[in-house]
Design an enzyme around this catalytic site. Sequence first.
Site, PDB file in Angstrom:
ATOM      1  N   ASP A  52       0.838  -1.202   0.000  1.00  0.00           N
ATOM      2  CA  ASP A  52       0.000   0.000   0.000  1.00  0.00           C
ATOM      3  C   ASP A  52       0.872   1.251   0.000  1.00  0.00           C
ATOM      4  O   ASP A  52       0.372   2.374  -0.051  1.00  0.00           O
ATOM      5  CB  ASP A  52      -1.013  -0.011   1.161  1.00  0.00           C
ATOM      6  CG  ASP A  52      -0.355  -0.116   2.518  1.00  0.00           C
ATOM      7  OD1 ASP A  52       0.887  -0.182   2.591  1.00  0.00           O
ATOM      8  OD2 ASP A  52      -1.089  -0.135   3.522  1.00  0.00           O
ATOM      9  N   GLU A 190       8.966  -4.357  10.620  1.00  0.00           N
ATOM     10  CA  GLU A 190       9.445  -3.077  10.086  1.00  0.00           C
ATOM     11  C   GLU A 190      10.007  -2.194  11.190  1.00  0.00           C
ATOM     12  O   GLU A 190       9.348  -1.965  12.217  1.00  0.00           O
ATOM     13  CB  GLU A 190       8.286  -2.364   9.363  1.00  0.00           C
ATOM     14  CG  GLU A 190       8.700  -1.026   8.762  1.00  0.00           C
ATOM     15  CD  GLU A 190       7.707  -0.458   7.750  1.00  0.00           C
ATOM     16  OE1 GLU A 190       6.732  -1.167   7.376  1.00  0.00           O
ATOM     17  OE2 GLU A 190       7.910   0.695   7.333  1.00  0.00           O
TER      18      GLU A 190
HETATM   19  O1  KIV Z   1       3.607  -1.136   1.641  1.00  0.00           O
HETATM   20  C1  KIV Z   1       4.787  -1.517   1.665  1.00  0.00           C
HETATM   21  O2  KIV Z   1       5.589  -1.241   0.763  1.00  0.00           O
HETATM   22  C2  KIV Z   1       5.215  -2.317   2.814  1.00  0.00           C
HETATM   23  C3  KIV Z   1       6.682  -2.576   2.966  1.00  0.00           C
HETATM   24  C4  KIV Z   1       7.377  -1.366   3.424  1.00  0.00           C
HETATM   25  C5  KIV Z   1       6.942  -3.732   3.835  1.00  0.00           C
HETATM   26  O3  KIV Z   1       4.410  -2.718   3.596  1.00  0.00           O
END
Ligand code: KIV
Length: 272
Positions: A52, A190
């Site tokens: 997202d 994260e």
């Molecule tokens: O939306 C995204 O790109 C993510 C990554 C940062 C893990 O969730």
Amino acid sequence: MSVAKKEYKRITTKTLVDMKKKGEKISMLTAYDFTMAKIVDSAGIDVILVGDSASNVMAGHETTLPITLDQMIYHAASVVRAIQRSLVVVDLPFGSYQSDPKEAPRSAIRIMKESGAHAVKLEGGKEIKESIKRILNAGIPVMGHLGLTPQSIYKFGTYTVRAKEEEEAEKLKEDALLLEKAGCFAVVLEKVPAKLAKEVAESLTIPIIGIGAGNGVDGQVLVTHDMIGMTHEFHPRFLRRYLDLYSEMTTAFQRYSTDVKRGDFPNDSEQY
Ligand code: KIV
């Protein structure tokens, strides 16, 4: 003479768990469109995340909150059309699973049915346990996401490192275990301390994919546009830039503009 067709062994959720068992690291990158996904897939990246983060990277929003389920499905379907080998995981967007656990499988089913993706990712632990269970009951593989969960940015108030304090670290460990027990096939961690991430990875049998979580985990994920330097105003410590495409593309566009304005493009061999 027949041309030998290249055989691609598709990556599945089971492949990832087996990779962890063998101590083989997992590579994961984002993609939101056909052209980028084709390059990422053919480079041999194991997992493509239709994140997202498309909300920021593709649409220019400040957060991931505004992107809709329909928009995620559009991005995911474009990615799926490009891939031959990678596992495609799609983020369930903000608002499509948090308020009503019954809505979660409906959202996940739409993603799977309308895009052809292979799994979904959800942010959170205990508080979304019921949503995760219902999605898994529908036969859809789920990847968890703990630590800094950008859909909750207004609750955190900042993008700084999570779980530095004992209480939050304990909750993260409990949540990771809960996700494994619930049946998730992997978890993204994260922006958490490397020591904590390593401890979580060592205590679970499912792979932990880190972003800003150090090297003691089972795999790494980055946002592709960041790691190839198309974005250039974002400098977190965890980001390694493999290219400086912002500069290279700017130079290419300037050269093109100069050529057009000088009447150098197209030349004799570039016309009919
Ligand atoms: O939306 C995204 O790109 C993510 C990554 C940062 C893990 O969730």
